[in-house]
Enzyme design. Structure first.
Site, PDB file in Angstrom:
ATOM      1  N   CYS A   1       0.791  -1.233   0.000  1.00  0.00           N
ATOM      2  CA  CYS A   1       0.000   0.000   0.000  1.00  0.00           C
ATOM      3  C   CYS A   1       0.823   1.283   0.000  1.00  0.00           C
ATOM      4  O   CYS A   1       0.692   2.105  -0.900  1.00  0.00           O
ATOM      5  CB  CYS A   1      -0.909   0.049   1.221  1.00  0.00           C
ATOM      6  SG  CYS A   1      -1.927  -1.393   1.403  1.00  0.00           S
TER       7      CYS A   1
ATOM      8  N   HIS B   1      -2.748   6.428   4.367  1.00  0.00           N
ATOM      9  CA  HIS B   1      -1.561   5.580   4.601  1.00  0.00           C
ATOM     10  C   HIS B   1      -0.269   6.186   4.053  1.00  0.00           C
ATOM     11  O   HIS B   1       0.609   5.468   3.561  1.00  0.00           O
ATOM     12  CB  HIS B   1      -1.778   4.167   4.000  1.00  0.00           C
ATOM     13  CG  HIS B   1      -1.048   3.102   4.777  1.00  0.00           C
ATOM     14  ND1 HIS B   1      -1.001   1.774   4.408  1.00  0.00           N
ATOM     15  CD2 HIS B   1      -0.299   3.189   5.911  1.00  0.00           C
ATOM     16  CE1 HIS B   1      -0.295   1.087   5.274  1.00  0.00           C
ATOM     17  NE2 HIS B   1       0.147   1.919   6.190  1.00  0.00           N
TER      18      HIS B   1
END
Ligand SMILES: *[C@@H]1O[C@H](CO)[C@@H](O)[C@H](O)[C@H]1NC(C)=O
Ligand SMILES: *[C@@H]1O[C@H](CO)[C@@H](O)[C@H](O)[C@H]1NC(C)=O
Length: 590
Positions: free
Chosen positions: A83, A144
């Site tokens: 990610c 993130h």
């Protein structure tokens, strides 16, 4: 009425008005400027999980509909298999190691909201350029990419510092700790490490005390007090850490404020959907960018009751089908506002499905179809080849399939050019404008080589030989599966990028993807007459690519990923961080 005017000018006026009308935006396909952008990014979704990519048992009618009305890319490649780095590349249009957002060690993503690493403030996201072009820009869902640098509220890595006017969602990522009914994945590891440290410092203190009492070691009483205080602190943190990961990491924010700490997972899906639709409604009169960064289909697979037990693939399938329904709701909102023809919709996943994620024999990660490997594997196709769909009715030809190699990094120059902006000239950009390819004006993508990194380690390189159409892929390193031959690293949870975890190949393992997309039969100099030529050509490209790399601060270094209490986002007075500002009355009923 203008047609009834009998002045001698009237025959001239009508064509003039007509000509002026023609110049209005959107009326002329070749001068289309400033469409809206709705970018839909799934989390951990595998290419094999989507109907239009060959899955005949999972129901994704809305995503399939996008492909039917638009362009489907079959070779759409993420710049990284995890990610944090993949999203950094997506947002910056550059390989993640150019911004320091890829792993130099085993810490391959951001682990805490209270770490100091993140997307550096001097990186320019496409959102920032669109903002300058007059767009209203919103991020809803997962970030993130870090939060703070030096103090609790400096928000140096926050979406609002990176070109988004509006943010609603998780600054971090979903982890099973966020859902109280799940076995916490981070807590366990964190507590274990803390316990070991507590025992160690306790032992040292005890030895020192005994040494002083018996007169065997001479320790100053001040050192002893220090050690005792440290032991006590460690013991208290270990004792109180239970369940705290949820408070530290599972939080929801609206712009700079925390709305839920910890997040109330039952509401999350409907709130994200409601926020997305409301963003479209609020901004329908000006050009907008909506980046809907789904928490689906990442574990722990937050799924509302309506979708539980509906699919043929357990909780994972239910979750994917719910996400597809959300896609449908967003598309309906676009239609309802009459924005269908003026909105470019994009759908993709940040990287491949997570093969190792199983529980009690149940598969909880995604499925990568015929492709080898998955999430965390930087070289194998399963880790990086993802769905990639564009829809823009009237501009992009419907029902088109394009097999050319493309990258998630290409979104950057594509949207920037369409917005009338210019990509930064002071740095290397790795993405390429996709519009000519998508519209059928170009036969080939501009990517001759794509570099497949695992952390900062170059695992493989893809060469698109345009004159023959061949797509060669050379692997310099591959992860060692455990148990051997299992196709993934089940014993470890994820595969490693370097050291003991990888096998080096000299000469490299070579495949030709258009013949062998599953990377099953490596070619050799005996079977492939061009073997040496191809390897040499790719080797030269690697040298050239390496010359474009410059050292930058490592955002995922140990000192940047560790939890720092003074950086912890907190909606109360630290350490008393809990709040619920959403309240039950806001529970959306969709
Ligand atoms: C469809 O997706 C499910 C869930 O990931 C998977 O188990 C199944 O094998 C897939 N089917 C095909 C034909 O790829
Ligand atoms: C951002 O700053 C770092 C540290 O000073 C530097 O190494 C890097 O090249 C800069 N990046 C850009 C895109 O200017």
């Amino acid at each position: 009425m203008i047609w009834q005017v009998t002045s001698p000018w009237s025959p001239l006026v009508a064509p003039l008005i007509f000509a002026l009308l023609l110049q209005a935006p959107f009326s002329h396909p070749s001068t289309i400027t400033q469409p809206n952008f709705v970018l839909l990014l799934a989390d951990d979704l595998g290419i094999g999980d989507v109907g239009c990519y060959g899955n005949d048992t999972i129901r994704t009618p809305n995503i399939d509909g996008l492909a039917k009305e638009g362009v489907k890319l079959t070779q759409h490649i993420a710049a990284a298999p995890l990610c944090t780095p993949s999203r950094a590349a997506f947002l910056t249009g550059r390989y993640p190691l150019r911004s320091g957002m890829d792993a130099v060690n085993d810490y391959r993503v951001i682990f805490w909201n209270a770490g100091s690493g993140g997307l550096p403030p001097n990186e320019t996201t496409f959102a920032k350029i669109l903002q300058h072009q007059g767009y209203s820009t919103g991020l809803i869902g997962k970030w993130h990419q870090g939060v703070n640098c030096e103090s609790r509220n400096d928000h140096c890595h926050h979406p609002l510092k990176h070109g988004f006017d509006y943010f609603y969602g998780m600054p971090f990522t979903l982890i099973s700790d966020c859902q109280t009914t799940e076995t916490p994945e981070m807590d366990r590891a964190f507590r274990r490490k803390l316990w070991i440290s507590t025992q160690m410092i306790g032992l040292i203190t005890l030895t020192a005390v005994l040494g002083r009492l018996t007169g065997l070691i001479s320790v100053h009483w001040r050192t002893l007090t220090c050690l005792a205080v440290f032991s006590l602190l460690f013991f208290i943190s270990w004792f109180s850490s239970y369940g705290f990961v949820r408070y530290w990491n599972c939080i929801m924010m609206r712009n700079h404020g925390i709305t839920e700490q910890p997040m109330v997972t039952d509401r999350t899906t409907s709130l994200i959907l409601r926020e997305s639709i409301s963003f479209i409604e609020r901004n329908k009169h000006k050009p907008f960018l909506l980046f809907l960064s789904f928490l689906h289909s990442h574990t722990p697979l937050l799924t509302t009751e309506k979708f539980l037990g509906r699919s043929r693939h357990g909780l994972y399938g239910d979750n994917v089908e719910e996400m597809d329904w959300m896609v449908g709701q967003v598309l309906d909102a676009i239609d309802k506002e009459g924005l269908r023809e003026t909105t470019l919709v994009y759908f993709a996943s940040d990287h491949g499905g997570w093969l190792e994620r199983q529980e009690g024999g149940r598969q909880l990660g995604g499925w990568n179809g015929i492709y080898k490997g998955g999430k965390a594997m930087g070289g194998w196709e399963g880790g990086i080849r993802v769905p990639g769909i564009f829809r823009w009715p009237g501009v992009l030809p419907a029902g088109t399939v394009i097999d050319e190699p493309t990258s998630l990094m290409d979104i950057y120059p594509t949207v920037v050019h369409l917005a009338g902006g210019e990509v930064p000239q002071d740095r290397v950009m790795d993405g390429r404008d996709l519009l000519p390819l998508l519209r059928g004006a170009a036969a080939h993508s501009e990517h001759e080589f794509l570099f497949h990194y695992c952390g900062v380690h170059l695992h493989a390189v893809r060469w698109h030989q345009k004159d023959t159409g061949a797509v060669w892929k050379a692997h310099y390193m591959t992860p060692i599966f455990s148990p051997p031959g299992a196709g993934a690293c089940y014993d470890r949870g994820v595969c490693q990028c370097f050291g003991e975890g990888v096998a080096h190949h000299e000469p490299p393992l070579l495949f030709e993807l258009s013949q062998d997309p599953s990377e099953a039969k490596p070619l050799s100099a005996d079977t492939e007459p061009f073997f040496d030529t191809v390897i040499r050509k790719i080797g030269r490209a690697v040298e050239e690519h390496r010359r474009t790399l410059t050292p930058v601060p490592e955002q995922l270094s140990v000192s940047n990923v560790v939890w720092k209490p003074w950086l912890q986002p907190c909606c109360g007075t630290f350490p008393f961080c809990w709040c619920d500002k959403e309240g039950d009355n806001k529970l959306a009923d969709l």
